[in-house]
Design an enzyme around this catalytic site. Sequence first.
Site, PDB file in Angstrom:
ATOM      1  N   SER A 180       0.829  -1.219   0.000  1.00 29.51           N
ATOM      2  CA  SER A 180       0.000   0.000   0.000  1.00 29.51           C
ATOM      3  C   SER A 180       0.858   1.261   0.000  1.00 29.51           C
ATOM      4  CB  SER A 180      -0.977   0.003   1.171  1.00 29.51           C
ATOM      5  OG  SER A 180      -0.313  -0.262   2.386  1.00 29.51           O
ATOM      6  N   ARG A 182       3.166  -4.839  16.673  1.00 30.08           N
ATOM      7  CA  ARG A 182       1.763  -4.440  16.537  1.00 30.08           C
ATOM      8  C   ARG A 182       0.849  -5.569  17.033  1.00 30.08           C
ATOM      9  NH1 ARG A 182       1.674  -3.185  10.257  1.00 30.08           N
ATOM     10  NH2 ARG A 182       2.641  -5.253  10.376  1.00 30.08           N
ATOM     11  N   ASP A 232      -2.061  -8.788  11.707  1.00 28.89           N
ATOM     12  CA  ASP A 232      -3.387  -9.263  11.327  1.00 28.89           C
ATOM     13  C   ASP A 232      -3.858 -10.455  12.145  1.00 28.89           C
ATOM     14  OD1 ASP A 232      -3.632  -7.328   9.336  1.00 28.89           O
ATOM     15  OD2 ASP A 232      -2.468  -8.552   7.944  1.00 28.89           O
TER      16      ASP A 232
HETATM   17  C1  LIG Z   1       3.288 -12.127   4.539  1.00 24.78           C
HETATM   18  C2  LIG Z   1       3.783 -13.074   3.471  1.00 24.78           C
HETATM   19  C3  LIG Z   1       3.015 -12.803   2.181  1.00 24.78           C
HETATM   20  C4  LIG Z   1       5.266 -12.833   3.242  1.00 24.78           C
HETATM   21  O1  LIG Z   1       5.644 -13.582   2.109  1.00 24.78           O
HETATM   22  P1  LIG Z   1       7.168 -13.902   1.808  1.00 24.78           P
HETATM   23  O2  LIG Z   1       8.014 -12.703   2.052  1.00 24.78           O
HETATM   24  O3  LIG Z   1       7.214 -14.513   0.455  1.00 24.78           O
HETATM   25  O4  LIG Z   1       7.487 -14.965   2.942  1.00 24.78           O
HETATM   26  P2  LIG Z   1       8.633 -16.044   2.957  1.00 24.78           P
HETATM   27  O5  LIG Z   1       9.861 -15.569   2.259  1.00 24.78           O
HETATM   28  O6  LIG Z   1       8.775 -16.494   4.371  1.00 24.78           O
HETATM   29  O7  LIG Z   1       7.997 -17.227   2.072  1.00 24.78           O
HETATM   30  C5  LIG Z   1       8.724 -18.419   1.824  1.00 24.78           C
HETATM   31  C6  LIG Z   1       7.747 -19.560   1.706  1.00 24.78           C
HETATM   32  O8  LIG Z   1       7.069 -19.726   2.961  1.00 24.78           O
HETATM   33  C7  LIG Z   1       5.671 -19.697   2.753  1.00 24.78           C
HETATM   34  N1  LIG Z   1       5.019 -19.022   3.846  1.00 24.78           N
HETATM   35  C8  LIG Z   1       5.263 -17.774   4.324  1.00 24.78           C
HETATM   36  N2  LIG Z   1       4.373 -17.479   5.295  1.00 24.78           N
HETATM   37  C9  LIG Z   1       3.561 -18.542   5.411  1.00 24.78           C
HETATM   38  C10 LIG Z   1       2.430 -18.823   6.204  1.00 24.78           C
HETATM   39  N3  LIG Z   1       1.930 -17.930   7.055  1.00 24.78           N
HETATM   40  N4  LIG Z   1       1.830 -20.022   6.071  1.00 24.78           N
HETATM   41  C11 LIG Z   1       2.304 -20.929   5.195  1.00 24.78           C
HETATM   42  N5  LIG Z   1       3.347 -20.722   4.391  1.00 24.78           N
HETATM   43  C12 LIG Z   1       3.970 -19.546   4.504  1.00 24.78           C
HETATM   44  C13 LIG Z   1       5.511 -18.878   1.484  1.00 24.78           C
HETATM   45  O9  LIG Z   1       4.222 -19.095   0.901  1.00 24.78           O
HETATM   46  C14 LIG Z   1       6.661 -19.343   0.654  1.00 24.78           C
HETATM   47  O10 LIG Z   1       6.313 -20.615   0.127  1.00 24.78           O
HETATM   48  P3  LIG Z   1       6.662 -21.001  -1.412  1.00 24.78           P
HETATM   49  O11 LIG Z   1       8.143 -20.869  -1.511  1.00 24.78           O
HETATM   50  O12 LIG Z   1       6.151 -22.395  -1.539  1.00 24.78           O
HETATM   51  O13 LIG Z   1       5.939 -20.001  -2.253  1.00 24.78           O
HETATM   52  C15 LIG Z   1       3.574 -14.548   3.908  1.00 24.78           C
HETATM   53  O14 LIG Z   1       4.247 -14.763   5.129  1.00 24.78           O
HETATM   54  C16 LIG Z   1       2.116 -14.937   4.039  1.00 24.78           C
HETATM   55  O15 LIG Z   1       1.504 -15.332   3.036  1.00 24.78           O
HETATM   56  N6  LIG Z   1       1.550 -14.846   5.261  1.00 24.78           N
HETATM   57  C17 LIG Z   1       0.138 -15.101   5.449  1.00 24.78           C
HETATM   58  C18 LIG Z   1      -0.691 -13.901   4.998  1.00 24.78           C
HETATM   59  C19 LIG Z   1      -0.538 -12.724   5.950  1.00 24.78           C
HETATM   60  O16 LIG Z   1      -0.603 -12.883   7.157  1.00 24.78           O
HETATM   61  N7  LIG Z   1      -0.347 -11.527   5.387  1.00 24.78           N
HETATM   62  C20 LIG Z   1      -0.253 -10.300   6.168  1.00 24.78           C
HETATM   63  C21 LIG Z   1       1.126  -9.800   6.225  1.00 24.78           C
HETATM   64  S1  LIG Z   1       1.290  -8.412   7.282  1.00 24.78           S
END
Ligand SMILES: CC(C)(COP(=O)(O)OP(=O)(O)OC[C@H]1O[C@@H](n2cnc3c(N)ncnc32)[C@H](O)[C@@H]1OP(=O)(O)O)[C@@H](O)C(=O)NCCC(=O)NCCS
Length: 476
Positions: free
Chosen positions: A275, A359, A405
Amino acid sequence: MPLPTRSFTRLINSTVRPNHLVGLQSKCYSSTQATDLKEVLRDLIPKEQKRVAAFKSQHKDVPIGQVTVDMIYGGMRGIKGLVYETSVLDANEGIRFRGKTITECQAELPKAKGGDEPLPEGLFWLLATSQVPTQQQVDWVTKEWNNRADIPQHVVTMLNNFPAQLHPMSQFSAAITVLNLGSKFARAYSDNVPKSKYWEYVYEDSMDLIAKLPTIASIIYRNLYRDGSAIGAIDSKKDWSWNFATMLGYDNKQFVELLRLYLTIHSDHEGGNVSAHTSHLVGSALSDPYLSVAAAMNGLAGPLHGLANQEVLIWITKLVEKIGETPSDEQIKQYVHETLKTSVVPGFGHAVLRKTDPRYTCQRDFALKHLPNDNMFKIVSQLYKVVPQLLGELGKVKNPWPNVDAHSGVLLQHYGMKEMNFYTVLFGVSRALGVLSQMIWSRALGFPLERPKSMSTDGLMALVAATGDKQKSKAA
Ligand SMILES: CC(C)(COP(=O)(O)OP(=O)(O)OC[C@H]1O[C@@H](n2cnc3c(N)ncnc32)[C@H](O)[C@@H]1OP(=O)(O)O)[C@@H](O)C(=O)NCCC(=O)NCCS
């Protein structure tokens, strides 16, 4: 529908205690005691322009990092490519607003009478000026926002005619876009106002827009979930969050306190998140603040970003439906395993953070204080105990800890706000504080059109091959 009544706001230039100086920027400047935020900015901006210009001219060729192929394919993680002044995120300790942690903000920012949580008005002042405001300065912001909260009838009509199936975030973003009919920046730009004055019009639009967001959000909420009942009038003696809660239809004092905390902590998370980065990018095209914030809201509406707070509560509600209100740790583990077969665990993980999000922690503290026996809160606490280990075992998740969240929805539902689809709108109202305070500075510092270089895979392969050849010939 009765719309807010307004009274004329006098600018009070009273004698107040000296401001605390925080953050890099204000260390260089003496603080001003004026209560008019624009006047304070008028004083700060030339000094900061000078400091940035000197820094740029002395160090413009200093390299500050390396970009790898992995970074380019990896969503630009870790590439230092943006200047964003209002907050900085540390992977381990979390967000600092102009150098202040959330705990420090809770301790130092002015509160409402009888309240314990910081007023978002004070946070906005801090973000915009890098100075902790006095009570008088915060009161001045409250009055300004109360005076600017009306929205034009055509926006009300548009909102009233949206189909009930349209997601509240889509309605929110559309209303913000349409408000740009009143953009002072857009008008000034077409009137050829000099570049040096851009920030003044962005400031005016920012103050207008922030003031109007609770009104828009409340109309959406009432239309969707309260049979289109009237939002009522703004009470000019009450703060922004109190009026917001009241327009939504909530009069519980604890809920108002929660809203003050919520609107403070969701405001800013440095510049690279979807955002903030979106508003920064769109604003760099000199699209007005309404268009830039609407774009940011569309990014916030994504499930990997702001929508996750809605997803978390849906996920926990399903958990309760499936295994009951008092699940065992073992049952929760099983539920998480099931989830992982098809999706991510919402509310856990972060692109930058590598520890529990502060947070999350401050919302947990709020829950421990006000609703320790709430069943959903107990489940959230169990998830905190169980999920990080399970995500850690996957071996790929960089941060197994909960983010903001994971907690917010459970707090909102405790006070009766059970409409999960609406949660991201609250997030959006708060996020506007961060992105707009930055936008004022982006224009004040004359940031240019954002235009990073992209590459095709073929081009990247050729570049890597050429780099390899160069390294080989160097080694030879
Ligand atoms: C926030 C988020 C998008 C960050 O993504 P990112 O920077 O790519 O995170 P990572 O580098 O740790 O990801 C590496 C792997 O772990 C997985 N992973 C990360 N968080 C995860 C979670 N909460 N549950 C399951 N798998 C997760 C990713 O999907 C990725 O898998 P892949 O290689 O098979 O695609 C991710 O942690 C997520 O999807 N969290 C859940 C949604 C959420 O809470 N979003 C709000 C963020 S403030």
